[in-house]
Design a protein around this motif. Structure first.
Motif, PDB file in Angstrom:
ATOM      1  N   GLU A  38      41.348  14.435   4.620  1.00  0.00           N
ATOM      2  CA  GLU A  38      40.632  15.517   3.939  1.00  0.00           C
ATOM      3  C   GLU A  38      41.175  16.878   4.353  1.00  0.00           C
ATOM      4  OE1 GLU A  38      36.407  15.236   4.479  1.00  0.00           O
ATOM      5  OE2 GLU A  38      36.378  13.136   3.873  1.00  0.00           O
ATOM      6  N   ALA A  39      41.478  17.031   5.640  1.00  0.00           N
ATOM      7  CA  ALA A  39      42.026  18.298   6.128  1.00  0.00           C
ATOM      8  C   ALA A  39      43.383  18.571   5.489  1.00  0.00           C
ATOM      9  CB  ALA A  39      42.145  18.275   7.648  1.00  0.00           C
ATOM     10  N   ALA A  40      44.228  17.556   5.414  1.00  0.00           N
ATOM     11  CA  ALA A  40      45.549  17.726   4.797  1.00  0.00           C
ATOM     12  C   ALA A  40      45.403  18.065   3.317  1.00  0.00           C
ATOM     13  CB  ALA A  40      46.385  16.460   4.973  1.00  0.00           C
ATOM     14  N   GLU A  41      44.452  17.409   2.650  1.00  0.00           N
ATOM     15  CA  GLU A  41      44.223  17.682   1.233  1.00  0.00           C
ATOM     16  C   GLU A  41      43.748  19.120   1.022  1.00  0.00           C
ATOM     17  OE1 GLU A  41      41.227  16.087  -2.203  1.00  0.00           O
ATOM     18  OE2 GLU A  41      42.108  14.588  -0.875  1.00  0.00           O
ATOM     19  N   ARG A  42      42.862  19.585   1.897  1.00  0.00           N
ATOM     20  CA  ARG A  42      42.349  20.959   1.795  1.00  0.00           C
ATOM     21  C   ARG A  42      43.469  21.974   1.987  1.00  0.00           C
ATOM     22  NH1 ARG A  42      39.768  24.346   5.913  1.00  0.00           N
ATOM     23  NH2 ARG A  42      38.908  26.104   4.813  1.00  0.00           N
ATOM     24  N   VAL A  43      44.336  21.720   2.967  1.00  0.00           N
ATOM     25  CA  VAL A  43      45.466  22.616   3.217  1.00  0.00           C
ATOM     26  C   VAL A  43      46.410  22.594   2.022  1.00  0.00           C
ATOM     27  CG1 VAL A  43      47.492  23.005   4.670  1.00  0.00           C
ATOM     28  CG2 VAL A  43      45.295  22.479   5.725  1.00  0.00           C
ATOM     29  N   ASP A  44      46.653  21.410   1.451  1.00  0.00           N
ATOM     30  CA  ASP A  44      47.521  21.320   0.275  1.00  0.00           C
ATOM     31  C   ASP A  44      46.954  22.104  -0.906  1.00  0.00           C
ATOM     32  OD1 ASP A  44      49.446  19.787   1.503  1.00  0.00           O
ATOM     33  OD2 ASP A  44      48.674  17.872   0.764  1.00  0.00           O
ATOM     34  N   GLU A  45      45.635  22.000  -1.111  1.00  0.00           N
ATOM     35  CA  GLU A  45      44.995  22.745  -2.203  1.00  0.00           C
ATOM     36  C   GLU A  45      45.162  24.249  -1.999  1.00  0.00           C
ATOM     37  OE1 GLU A  45      40.907  21.561  -2.583  1.00  0.00           O
ATOM     38  OE2 GLU A  45      41.440  19.462  -2.930  1.00  0.00           O
ATOM     39  N   LEU A  46      44.961  24.707  -0.772  1.00  0.00           N
ATOM     40  CA  LEU A  46      45.112  26.136  -0.489  1.00  0.00           C
ATOM     41  C   LEU A  46      46.556  26.576  -0.678  1.00  0.00           C
ATOM     42  CD1 LEU A  46      42.821  26.391   2.647  1.00  0.00           C
ATOM     43  CD2 LEU A  46      42.427  27.496   0.450  1.00  0.00           C
ATOM     44  N   LEU A  47      47.494  25.745  -0.221  1.00  0.00           N
ATOM     45  CA  LEU A  47      48.906  26.069  -0.388  1.00  0.00           C
ATOM     46  C   LEU A  47      49.258  26.166  -1.866  1.00  0.00           C
ATOM     47  CD1 LEU A  47      51.767  26.511   0.645  1.00  0.00           C
ATOM     48  CD2 LEU A  47      52.009  24.034   0.797  1.00  0.00           C
ATOM     49  N   ASN A  48      48.798  25.197  -2.657  1.00  0.00           N
ATOM     50  CA  ASN A  48      49.076  25.236  -4.098  1.00  0.00           C
ATOM     51  C   ASN A  48      48.509  26.488  -4.743  1.00  0.00           C
ATOM     52  OD1 ASN A  48      50.510  22.837  -4.080  1.00  0.00           O
ATOM     53  ND2 ASN A  48      48.714  21.591  -4.560  1.00  0.00           N
ATOM     54  N   ARG A  49      47.301  26.874  -4.323  1.00  0.00           N
ATOM     55  CA  ARG A  49      46.680  28.079  -4.874  1.00  0.00           C
ATOM     56  C   ARG A  49      47.504  29.325  -4.530  1.00  0.00           C
ATOM     57  NH1 ARG A  49      41.236  28.545  -2.616  1.00  0.00           N
ATOM     58  NH2 ARG A  49      40.937  26.613  -3.753  1.00  0.00           N
ATOM     59  N   VAL A  50      47.940  29.422  -3.292  1.00  0.00           N
ATOM     60  CA  VAL A  50      48.722  30.587  -2.859  1.00  0.00           C
ATOM     61  C   VAL A  50      50.048  30.635  -3.606  1.00  0.00           C
ATOM     62  CG1 VAL A  50      49.991  31.562  -0.907  1.00  0.00           C
ATOM     63  CG2 VAL A  50      47.638  30.809  -0.593  1.00  0.00           C
ATOM     64  N   LEU A  51      50.720  29.505  -3.723  1.00  0.00           N
ATOM     65  CA  LEU A  51      52.009  29.474  -4.417  1.00  0.00           C
ATOM     66  C   LEU A  51      51.847  29.791  -5.904  1.00  0.00           C
ATOM     67  CD1 LEU A  51      53.654  26.384  -2.702  1.00  0.00           C
ATOM     68  CD2 LEU A  51      54.167  28.806  -2.310  1.00  0.00           C
ATOM     69  N   MET A  52      50.765  29.301  -6.514  1.00  0.00           N
ATOM     70  CA  MET A  52      50.534  29.596  -7.933  1.00  0.00           C
ATOM     71  C   MET A  52      50.242  31.079  -8.131  1.00  0.00           C
ATOM     72  SD  MET A  52      50.636  28.602 -10.993  1.00  0.00           S
ATOM     73  CE  MET A  52      50.740  26.837 -10.894  1.00  0.00           C
ATOM     74  N   GLU A  53      49.459  31.668  -7.230  1.00  0.00           N
ATOM     75  CA  GLU A  53      49.182  33.102  -7.342  1.00  0.00           C
ATOM     76  C   GLU A  53      50.467  33.910  -7.220  1.00  0.00           C
ATOM     77  OE1 GLU A  53      46.217  34.021  -4.417  1.00  0.00           O
ATOM     78  OE2 GLU A  53      44.645  32.957  -5.504  1.00  0.00           O
ATOM     79  N   GLU A  54      51.338  33.519  -6.290  1.00  0.00           N
ATOM     80  CA  GLU A  54      52.609  34.223  -6.144  1.00  0.00           C
ATOM     81  C   GLU A  54      53.457  34.071  -7.400  1.00  0.00           C
ATOM     82  OE1 GLU A  54      56.666  34.095  -3.492  1.00  0.00           O
ATOM     83  OE2 GLU A  54      54.813  33.459  -2.530  1.00  0.00           O
TER      84      GLU A  54
END
Length: 166
Positions: A91-107
């Motif tokens: 779950e922790a890895a999934e949460r970090v992946d979701e945040l990473l995807n959000r940051v990369l998409m915003e960029e």
């Protein structure tokens, strides 16, 4: 390899704030977040000649890996009396992946033209229909469709340049 302080300082200057904000969104402890940022920048500096694509994307992926490595290390050591229950590693890895995807998409979205970004945000984030987006953006429906088509193509290109895997 001797530490090139100018290179490390440039990475901190150009990416440190965004990287720290991303790490803080994954972990509440500011001191641990600072340690993760430092470890991330040192790892990236050590591998800089092999980096292809966006340095910022590589930094975020490396930070994700450092966070997960630290989490796994914490899971292996005995639990201290003051510690609270930690979430499941998956779950922790999934949460970090979701945040990473959000940051990369915003960029990536920030690299689009304003017109393309507005159409994609209206259609995909605000969930407007084509007609609703046309009214909101004060442009014809056909223009919304056309901009959406070209915006998605441009976004795919930007994500590929950033090294984001789909």
């Amino acid at each position: 390899m001797p530490l090139d302080e100018d290179v490390v300082a440039a990475i901190y200057r150009d990416h440190g704030t965004a990287l720290r904000r991303f790490v803080l969104s994954c972990m509440p402890d500011a001191h641990l977040a600072d340690d993760v940022v430092q470890e991330t920048i040192l790892r990236v500096w050590q591998h800089a000649p092999q980096i292809t694509g966006s340095l910022r994307s590589y930094l975020f992926r490396t930070a994700r890996n450092v966070i997960i490595d630290n989490y796994r290390k914490a899971q292996r050591r005995p639990i201290e009396a003051a510690e609270h229950d930690l979430a499941d590693p998956a779950e922790a890895a999934e949460r970090v992946d979701e945040l990473l995807n959000r940051v990369l998409m915003e960029e990536a979205l920030l690299r689009l033209s304003t017109e393309h970004r507005e159409v994609l945000v209206a259609l995909h984030y605000e969930r407007f229909t084509v007609n609703e987006a046309a009214l909101r953006l004060n442009i014809p429906s056909g223009t919304v469709k056309s901009r959406a088509f070209y915006a998605v193509r441009a976004l795919r290109t930007i994500l590929d340049e950033m090294g984001v895997q789909r």
